[in-house]
Motif scaffolding. Structure first.
Motif, PDB file in Angstrom:
ATOM      1  N   THR A  74      63.958   2.934   2.399  1.00 55.87           N
ATOM      2  CA  THR A  74      63.009   2.689   3.522  1.00 55.87           C
ATOM      3  C   THR A  74      62.692   1.321   4.410  1.00 55.87           C
ATOM      4  O   THR A  74      62.977   0.356   3.167  1.00 55.87           O
ATOM      5  CB  THR A  74      61.644   3.880   3.928  1.00 55.87           C
ATOM      6  N   THR A  75      61.763   0.892   4.981  1.00 57.27           N
ATOM      7  CA  THR A  75      61.509  -0.569   4.942  1.00 57.27           C
ATOM      8  C   THR A  75      59.841  -0.703   4.589  1.00 57.27           C
ATOM      9  O   THR A  75      59.203   0.361   5.356  1.00 57.27           O
ATOM     10  CB  THR A  75      62.016  -1.220   6.500  1.00 57.27           C
ATOM     11  N   ALA A  76      59.417  -2.018   5.409  1.00 52.61           N
ATOM     12  CA  ALA A  76      57.416  -2.579   5.280  1.00 52.61           C
ATOM     13  C   ALA A  76      57.161  -1.761   6.294  1.00 52.61           C
ATOM     14  O   ALA A  76      56.811  -1.584   5.968  1.00 52.61           O
ATOM     15  CB  ALA A  76      57.922  -3.584   4.658  1.00 52.61           C
ATOM     16  N   ILE A  77      58.481  -1.738   7.048  1.00 54.65           N
ATOM     17  CA  ILE A  77      57.293  -1.521   8.872  1.00 54.65           C
ATOM     18  C   ILE A  77      57.744   0.255   8.429  1.00 54.65           C
ATOM     19  O   ILE A  77      57.035   0.413   8.658  1.00 54.65           O
ATOM     20  CB  ILE A  77      58.839  -2.401   9.452  1.00 54.65           C
ATOM     21  N   LYS A  78      59.078   0.840   8.179  1.00 56.55           N
ATOM     22  CA  LYS A  78      58.205   2.275   8.344  1.00 56.55           C
ATOM     23  C   LYS A  78      57.447   2.618   7.504  1.00 56.55           C
ATOM     24  O   LYS A  78      56.867   3.492   7.676  1.00 56.55           O
ATOM     25  CB  LYS A  78      59.425   2.705   7.040  1.00 56.55           C
ATOM     26  N   ILE A  79      57.060   1.806   5.876  1.00 51.38           N
ATOM     27  CA  ILE A  79      55.960   2.263   5.082  1.00 51.38           C
ATOM     28  C   ILE A  79      54.704   2.222   6.162  1.00 51.38           C
ATOM     29  O   ILE A  79      54.130   3.508   6.153  1.00 51.38           O
ATOM     30  CB  ILE A  79      55.729   1.825   4.055  1.00 51.38           C
ATOM     31  N   LEU A  80      54.581   1.544   6.259  1.00 53.19           N
ATOM     32  CA  LEU A  80      53.382   1.096   7.449  1.00 53.19           C
ATOM     33  C   LEU A  80      52.849   2.130   8.793  1.00 53.19           C
ATOM     34  O   LEU A  80      51.760   2.784   8.875  1.00 53.19           O
ATOM     35  CB  LEU A  80      53.225  -0.351   7.626  1.00 53.19           C
ATOM     36  N   GLN A  81      54.228   2.368   8.937  1.00 52.61           N
ATOM     37  CA  GLN A  81      54.199   3.088  10.498  1.00 52.61           C
ATOM     38  C   GLN A  81      53.778   4.648  10.118  1.00 52.61           C
ATOM     39  O   GLN A  81      53.005   5.817  10.535  1.00 52.61           O
ATOM     40  CB  GLN A  81      55.715   2.940  11.096  1.00 52.61           C
ATOM     41  N   SER A  82      54.464   4.750   8.605  1.00 55.92           N
ATOM     42  CA  SER A  82      54.143   6.495   8.273  1.00 55.92           C
ATOM     43  C   SER A  82      52.682   6.626   7.856  1.00 55.92           C
ATOM     44  O   SER A  82      52.050   7.531   7.931  1.00 55.92           O
ATOM     45  CB  SER A  82      55.063   6.376   6.333  1.00 55.92           C
ATOM     46  N   ILE A  83      51.749   5.500   7.441  1.00 50.46           N
ATOM     47  CA  ILE A  83      50.503   5.707   7.094  1.00 50.46           C
ATOM     48  C   ILE A  83      49.519   6.056   8.976  1.00 50.46           C
ATOM     49  O   ILE A  83      49.035   7.009   8.397  1.00 50.46           O
ATOM     50  CB  ILE A  83      50.227   4.661   6.797  1.00 50.46           C
ATOM     51  N   ALA A 101      52.625  -0.559  12.906  1.00 51.40           N
ATOM     52  CA  ALA A 101      52.598  -1.213  11.188  1.00 51.40           C
ATOM     53  C   ALA A 101      50.879  -1.830  10.751  1.00 51.40           C
ATOM     54  O   ALA A 101      50.886  -1.501   9.888  1.00 51.40           O
ATOM     55  CB  ALA A 101      53.893  -2.008  10.880  1.00 51.40           C
ATOM     56  N   TRP A 102      50.741  -2.596  11.799  1.00 50.20           N
ATOM     57  CA  TRP A 102      49.598  -2.780  12.241  1.00 50.20           C
ATOM     58  C   TRP A 102      48.634  -1.827  11.426  1.00 50.20           C
ATOM     59  O   TRP A 102      47.019  -1.974  11.064  1.00 50.20           O
ATOM     60  CB  TRP A 102      49.336  -4.038  12.533  1.00 50.20           C
ATOM     61  N   TYR A 103      47.915  -0.744  12.200  1.00 50.66           N
ATOM     62  CA  TYR A 103      47.493   0.122  12.486  1.00 50.66           C
ATOM     63  C   TYR A 103      47.452   1.364  10.717  1.00 50.66           C
ATOM     64  O   TYR A 103      46.216   0.835  10.706  1.00 50.66           O
ATOM     65  CB  TYR A 103      48.024   1.239  13.403  1.00 50.66           C
ATOM     66  N   GLY A 104      48.909   1.111  10.679  1.00 51.75           N
ATOM     67  CA  GLY A 104      48.641   1.982   9.610  1.00 51.75           C
ATOM     68  C   GLY A 104      48.051   0.951   8.071  1.00 51.75           C
ATOM     69  O   GLY A 104      47.343   1.597   7.427  1.00 51.75           O
TER      70      GLY A 104
END
Length: 154
Positions: free
Chosen positions: A34-43, A60-63
């Protein structure tokens, strides 16, 4: 670490930072899943559901904010229970590892199933052991270390 709130903030900040960096390093860089952005979006998707994946960097910032909120809650909880559980004072490494396992249990068997009612079945395999190890090393151990330092100065 002169104040309770400062100690909780520091341990949550360290644990949250190490944990998210480990997740990005392992899953986005080493395993290239995955990507860092996708990890944060998944959160963020725990709160915003599918919308989290369509709103880009903002989600991503919300994550990231949600990730730190969770880290601060776990840091606060350990700080609160520390004086009441004498076995936590015996070994920082063991208590940190045990707390990391507890965090994994809470997140994977309680929080995630509430946020995502349909989850893949868990198996005792490398990904599971890797996720537990990350939480032991990068959540449990830093929280236990910072908390012990605070209480040992009292």
């Amino acid at each position: 670490m002169k104040s309770k709130s400062g100690t909780i903030f520091l341990s949550g900040l360290i644990a949250g930072t190490l944990d998210i960096l480990a997740a990005i390093f392992v899953y986005a860089i080493i395993l290239e899943k995955t990507t860092a952005i996708k990890i944060l979006q998944s959160i963020a998707s725990g709160v915003f559901k599918k919308e989290a994946y369509s709103e880009g960097l903002q989600m991503a910032w919300y994550g990231l904010g949600l990730h730190y909120l969770i880290a601060f809650i776990f840091a606060w909880f350990y700080f609160i229970i520390y004086p009441y559980l004498p076995f936590l004072k015996k070994s920082t490494i063991i208590s940190g590892f045990l707390y990391g396992i507890l965090v994994w249990i809470i997140m994977n068997l309680i929080v995630l199933p509430i946020a995502f009612p349909v989850l893949p079945e868990k198996h005792l395999d490398f990904p599971l052991l890797l996720s537990v190890t990350i939480l032991m090393l990068f959540i449990g151990l830093p929280i236990a270390s910072v908390t012990k330092k605070y209480y040992s100065l009292r």
